[in-house]
Design a protein around this motif. Structure first.
Motif, PDB file in Angstrom:
ATOM      1  N   ARG A 228      -2.920 -13.535 -10.742  1.00 14.03           N
ATOM      2  CA  ARG A 228      -1.510 -12.938 -12.013  1.00 14.03           C
ATOM      3  C   ARG A 228      -0.257 -12.118 -11.018  1.00 14.03           C
ATOM      4  NH1 ARG A 228      -2.011  -7.989 -14.748  1.00 14.03           N
ATOM      5  NH2 ARG A 228      -4.034  -7.334 -14.253  1.00 14.03           N
ATOM      6  N   ILE A 229       0.904 -12.620 -11.814  1.00 15.80           N
ATOM      7  CA  ILE A 229       2.367 -11.851 -11.345  1.00 15.80           C
ATOM      8  C   ILE A 229       2.267 -10.458 -11.855  1.00 15.80           C
ATOM      9  CG2 ILE A 229       4.844 -11.913 -11.009  1.00 15.80           C
ATOM     10  CD1 ILE A 229       4.742 -14.837 -10.849  1.00 15.80           C
ATOM     11  N   ARG A 230       2.015 -10.016 -10.966  1.00 13.82           N
ATOM     12  CA  ARG A 230       1.802  -7.975 -11.626  1.00 13.82           C
ATOM     13  C   ARG A 230       3.335  -7.051 -11.440  1.00 13.82           C
ATOM     14  NH1 ARG A 230      -3.690  -5.806 -10.039  1.00 13.82           N
ATOM     15  NH2 ARG A 230      -2.463  -3.796 -11.123  1.00 13.82           N
ATOM     16  N   ALA A 259       8.651  -2.367  -7.519  1.00 16.88           N
ATOM     17  CA  ALA A 259       7.339  -3.052  -8.089  1.00 16.88           C
ATOM     18  C   ALA A 259       6.268  -2.407  -8.351  1.00 16.88           C
ATOM     19  CB  ALA A 259       7.453  -3.786  -6.441  1.00 16.88           C
ATOM     20  N   TYR A 260       6.372  -1.570  -6.838  1.00 19.11           N
ATOM     21  CA  TYR A 260       4.832  -0.665  -7.006  1.00 19.11           C
ATOM     22  C   TYR A 260       4.894   0.261  -8.956  1.00 19.11           C
ATOM     23  CZ  TYR A 260       3.843  -1.210  -2.192  1.00 19.11           C
ATOM     24  OH  TYR A 260       3.915  -1.448  -0.670  1.00 19.11           O
ATOM     25  N   ASP A 261       5.707   0.499  -9.451  1.00 22.48           N
ATOM     26  CA  ASP A 261       5.899   1.036 -10.619  1.00 22.48           C
ATOM     27  C   ASP A 261       5.307   0.260 -11.327  1.00 22.48           C
ATOM     28  OD1 ASP A 261       6.507   3.795  -9.389  1.00 22.48           O
ATOM     29  OD2 ASP A 261       8.647   3.646  -9.880  1.00 22.48           O
ATOM     30  N   GLN A 262       5.712  -1.087 -11.465  1.00 21.84           N
ATOM     31  CA  GLN A 262       5.148  -2.370 -13.006  1.00 21.84           C
ATOM     32  C   GLN A 262       3.750  -2.872 -12.392  1.00 21.84           C
ATOM     33  OE1 GLN A 262       8.006  -5.614 -12.824  1.00 21.84           O
ATOM     34  NE2 GLN A 262       9.884  -4.746 -11.749  1.00 21.84           N
ATOM     35  N   ALA A 263       3.629  -2.560 -11.514  1.00 22.31           N
ATOM     36  CA  ALA A 263       2.110  -2.873 -11.311  1.00 22.31           C
ATOM     37  C   ALA A 263       1.357  -1.677 -11.518  1.00 22.31           C
ATOM     38  CB  ALA A 263       1.808  -3.079  -9.981  1.00 22.31           C
ATOM     39  N   GLY A 264       1.296  -1.075 -11.490  1.00 22.48           N
ATOM     40  CA  GLY A 264       0.875   0.522 -12.263  1.00 22.48           C
ATOM     41  C   GLY A 264      -0.063   0.569 -10.991  1.00 22.48           C
ATOM     42  N   ILE A 265       0.355   0.399  -9.456  1.00 19.89           N
ATOM     43  CA  ILE A 265      -0.536   0.618  -8.605  1.00 19.89           C
ATOM     44  C   ILE A 265      -0.270   1.504  -7.000  1.00 19.89           C
ATOM     45  CG2 ILE A 265      -1.621  -1.407  -8.643  1.00 19.89           C
ATOM     46  CD1 ILE A 265      -0.542  -2.323  -6.017  1.00 19.89           C
ATOM     47  N   SER A 266      -0.580   1.485  -5.954  1.00 16.45           N
ATOM     48  CA  SER A 266      -0.017   2.670  -4.888  1.00 16.45           C
ATOM     49  C   SER A 266      -0.111   1.619  -3.494  1.00 16.45           C
ATOM     50  CB  SER A 266      -0.972   3.982  -4.687  1.00 16.45           C
ATOM     51  OG  SER A 266      -2.346   3.565  -4.386  1.00 16.45           O
ATOM     52  N   PRO A 267       0.302   2.147  -2.919  1.00 17.19           N
ATOM     53  CA  PRO A 267       0.400   1.174  -1.628  1.00 17.19           C
ATOM     54  C   PRO A 267      -0.696   0.974  -0.918  1.00 17.19           C
ATOM     55  CG  PRO A 267       2.636   2.596  -1.432  1.00 17.19           C
ATOM     56  CD  PRO A 267       1.773   3.256  -2.481  1.00 17.19           C
ATOM     57  N   SER A 268      -1.156   2.160  -1.130  1.00 18.39           N
ATOM     58  CA  SER A 268      -2.775   1.654  -0.556  1.00 18.39           C
ATOM     59  C   SER A 268      -3.611   0.403  -1.205  1.00 18.39           C
ATOM     60  CB  SER A 268      -3.886   2.886  -0.435  1.00 18.39           C
ATOM     61  OG  SER A 268      -3.587   3.863  -2.092  1.00 18.39           O
ATOM     62  N   ALA A 358      -2.187  -8.798  -3.538  1.00 20.68           N
ATOM     63  CA  ALA A 358      -0.862  -9.350  -2.492  1.00 20.68           C
ATOM     64  C   ALA A 358       0.317  -8.622  -1.912  1.00 20.68           C
ATOM     65  CB  ALA A 358      -1.116 -10.546  -2.263  1.00 20.68           C
ATOM     66  N   LEU A 359       0.996  -8.341  -1.709  1.00 21.92           N
ATOM     67  CA  LEU A 359       2.799  -7.966  -1.610  1.00 21.92           C
ATOM     68  C   LEU A 359       3.388  -9.133  -1.271  1.00 21.92           C
ATOM     69  CD1 LEU A 359       4.153  -4.537  -2.026  1.00 21.92           C
ATOM     70  CD2 LEU A 359       5.056  -6.232  -0.218  1.00 21.92           C
ATOM     71  N   THR A 360       4.655  -9.842  -1.516  1.00 22.31           N
ATOM     72  CA  THR A 360       5.944 -10.191  -1.086  1.00 22.31           C
ATOM     73  C   THR A 360       7.032  -9.711  -0.722  1.00 22.31           C
ATOM     74  OG1 THR A 360       6.071 -11.547  -2.189  1.00 22.31           O
ATOM     75  CG2 THR A 360       4.100 -12.697  -0.821  1.00 22.31           C
ATOM     76  N   GLN A 361       7.535  -9.503   0.240  1.00 20.89           N
ATOM     77  CA  GLN A 361       9.125  -8.473   0.519  1.00 20.89           C
ATOM     78  C   GLN A 361       9.753  -9.945   1.143  1.00 20.89           C
ATOM     79  OE1 GLN A 361       9.645  -7.661   3.409  1.00 20.89           O
ATOM     80  NE2 GLN A 361      12.209  -6.596   3.619  1.00 20.89           N
ATOM     81  N   CYS A 362      11.069 -10.067   0.575  1.00 21.38           N
ATOM     82  CA  CYS A 362      12.139 -10.947   1.217  1.00 21.38           C
ATOM     83  C   CYS A 362      13.570 -10.145   1.287  1.00 21.38           C
ATOM     84  CB  CYS A 362      11.959 -12.511   0.134  1.00 21.38           C
ATOM     85  SG  CYS A 362      12.443 -13.548   1.653  1.00 21.38           S
ATOM     86  N   VAL A 377      10.680  -7.566  -4.080  1.00 25.21           N
ATOM     87  CA  VAL A 377       9.417  -7.350  -4.117  1.00 25.21           C
ATOM     88  C   VAL A 377       8.775  -8.225  -5.286  1.00 25.21           C
ATOM     89  CG1 VAL A 377       7.264  -5.378  -3.507  1.00 25.21           C
ATOM     90  CG2 VAL A 377       9.461  -5.873  -2.342  1.00 25.21           C
ATOM     91  N   HIS A 378       7.515  -8.742  -4.550  1.00 24.75           N
ATOM     92  CA  HIS A 378       5.968  -9.248  -5.919  1.00 24.75           C
ATOM     93  C   HIS A 378       4.999  -8.956  -5.538  1.00 24.75           C
ATOM     94  CE1 HIS A 378       9.882 -12.041  -7.059  1.00 24.75           C
ATOM     95  NE2 HIS A 378       9.585 -12.315  -8.144  1.00 24.75           N
ATOM     96  N   ILE A 379       4.081  -8.814  -6.094  1.00 24.43           N
ATOM     97  CA  ILE A 379       2.409  -8.080  -6.307  1.00 24.43           C
ATOM     98  C   ILE A 379       1.701  -9.501  -6.772  1.00 24.43           C
ATOM     99  CG2 ILE A 379       1.187  -6.264  -6.500  1.00 24.43           C
ATOM    100  CD1 ILE A 379       3.415  -4.392  -6.055  1.00 24.43           C
ATOM    101  N   LEU A 380       1.024  -9.036  -6.256  1.00 24.98           N
ATOM    102  CA  LEU A 380      -0.116 -10.827  -6.797  1.00 24.98           C
ATOM    103  C   LEU A 380      -1.223  -9.926  -7.268  1.00 24.98           C
ATOM    104  CD1 LEU A 380       1.562 -14.318  -4.816  1.00 24.98           C
ATOM    105  CD2 LEU A 380       2.505 -12.753  -7.108  1.00 24.98           C
TER     106      LEU A 380
END
Length: 382
Positions: A228-230, A259-268, A358-362, A377-380
């Motif tokens: 899923r694209i979070r 992106a972190y805010d959209q996904a509702g996660i922290s970098p850790s 997973a995270l992608t950044q370009c 930045v995308h979070i999957l």
């Protein structure tokens, strides 16, 4: 309830010099591979998004004509190195709005047709044109960042070389990478100088061809591990007034936080990352911009082994741009292909065990007075 968007199929060509293949050949290989991976036919596709930088006008329609996929809406997307990732975001937005339920996104580039040398700087920005006339190139821009980094962080060129050693070791395990050979610190440091402190093995291969494709859908795939694209975020750079900090990747930090805010996660919570390591110094700066390491501690994170295969948060298990290559329009999509394979346990030889997020950044492009033209930045997750 928000509409979920899944990556139902993912495929790519090897990134290499493809003298015997046209861009049509490359896109068809990747697109048909992604459709097959999703268990779909071309008639199931309601819209297409084609990402490219140097291919010219209405490239997407030309590329799929021979596949007889004609009729559906086709959007050509150019956003420098972030073109592929931008195309994915636009496709995701259309799916969330209910305009389509299944779309095909690809990125492609045939840089070997440019003949060699560094990628040309922006020519429609009069200031950048002036810089180019004075000898400014992308390697020289990143070399200045590298020199400043070594000065401010009291480091030696060895820390930059470590990035190349790590990523080329991963690339040696990736059959899709252009460079599949491990290198030593000494080989990196003594390779041909490009722009101090950068040597040849610290710069991504600029002459490379390739394509990557993904099928996005709002229909939950039957896969045991649907991806899923979070989160999907794209931003443009702020104008920089006065003396700016060339080590502050502000646009990437800002996009990552969105992106972190959209996904509702922290970098850790991120388990694996594909980031834009066009030059070794870039990876070190992005460790901090993506909050994988606190400010000033990117070098310590690298030395700890945390970002290598087997580490806490492997970065660029595909080999990254340094080993895999950087066919501009294809890069952002190829990063997602790698992350789909990682999350589904299909990255044979370089698998990050247990990866669930997973995270992608370009980033893409540079114009005078702006910190990069674009960042994505995308979070999957599975």
């Amino acid at each position: 309830m928000a509409t979920e968007v899944y990556i139902a199929g993912a495929a790519m060509t090897q990134f290499a010099r493809h003298d015997q293949k046209s861009m049509q050949d490359l896109v068809q290989e990747a697109a048909l591979g992604a459709l097959s991976d999703a268990g779909l036919m071309s008639g199931d596709v309601q819209a297409m998004y084609s990402a490219n930088v140097y291919g010219g006008m209405i490239l997407g329609q030309v590329l799929v004509r021979d596949l007889q996929i004609t009729g559906p809406a086709l959007y050509n997307v150019e956003n420098a190195c972030a073109s592929g990732a931008t195309a994915v975001q636009l496709a995701k937005q259309a799916l969330e709005l209910g305009i389509y339920d299944t779309v095909l996104v690809w990125g492609v580039e045939a840089l070997t047709q440019l003949g060699g040398g560094t990628i040309p700087l922006q020519r429609n920005d009069y200031k950048t044109t002036l810089y180019a006339a004075q000898g400014m190139t992308l390697p020289s821009v990143y070399a200045m960042r590298g020199m400043r980094y070594l000065h401010e962080r009291d480091e030696t060129p060895e820390i930059l070389a470590r990035v190349a050693v790590k990523n080329r070791a991963a690339g040696a395990r990736n059959p899709y990478a252009q460079q599949q050979k491990e290198v030593t610190l000494e080989e990196v440091l003594t390779s041909r100088p490009v722009a101090e402190p950068l040597t040849l093995l610290q710069c991504c291969p600029s002459m490379v061809d390739g394509a990557a494709a993904v099928v996005l859908t709002t229909k939950r795939p039957a896969s045991a591990k649907p991806v899923r694209i979070r989160a999907s975020a794209v931003q443009s750079g702020h104008q920089e007034l006065g003396c700016d900090d060339i080590l502050d990747a502000e646009i990437t930090a800002r996009t990552a936080q969105l992106a972190y805010d959209q996904a509702g996660i922290s970098p850790s919570e991120v388990n694996v990352v594909e980031l834009h390591d066009a030059f070794t110094i870039a990876e070190l700066l992005y460790y901090e911009a993506l909050q994988l390491a606190p400010h000033g501690e990117g070098a310590a994170l690298l030395r700890s082994g945390s970002t290598a295969l087997g580490g806490r948060v492997p970065v660029n298990p595909s080999g990254g741009l340094l080993a895999k290559g950087h066919p501009l329009g294809a890069t952002g999509v190829a990063q997602m292909v790698e992350m789909v394979w990682q999350l589904q346990g299909r990255a044979t030889g370089r698998q990050v065990e247990g990866a669930r997020v997973a995270l992608t950044q370009c980033t893409g492009g540079g114009i005078a007075g702006v910190d990069h033209a674009a960042s994505s930045v995308h979070i999957l997750s599975v």
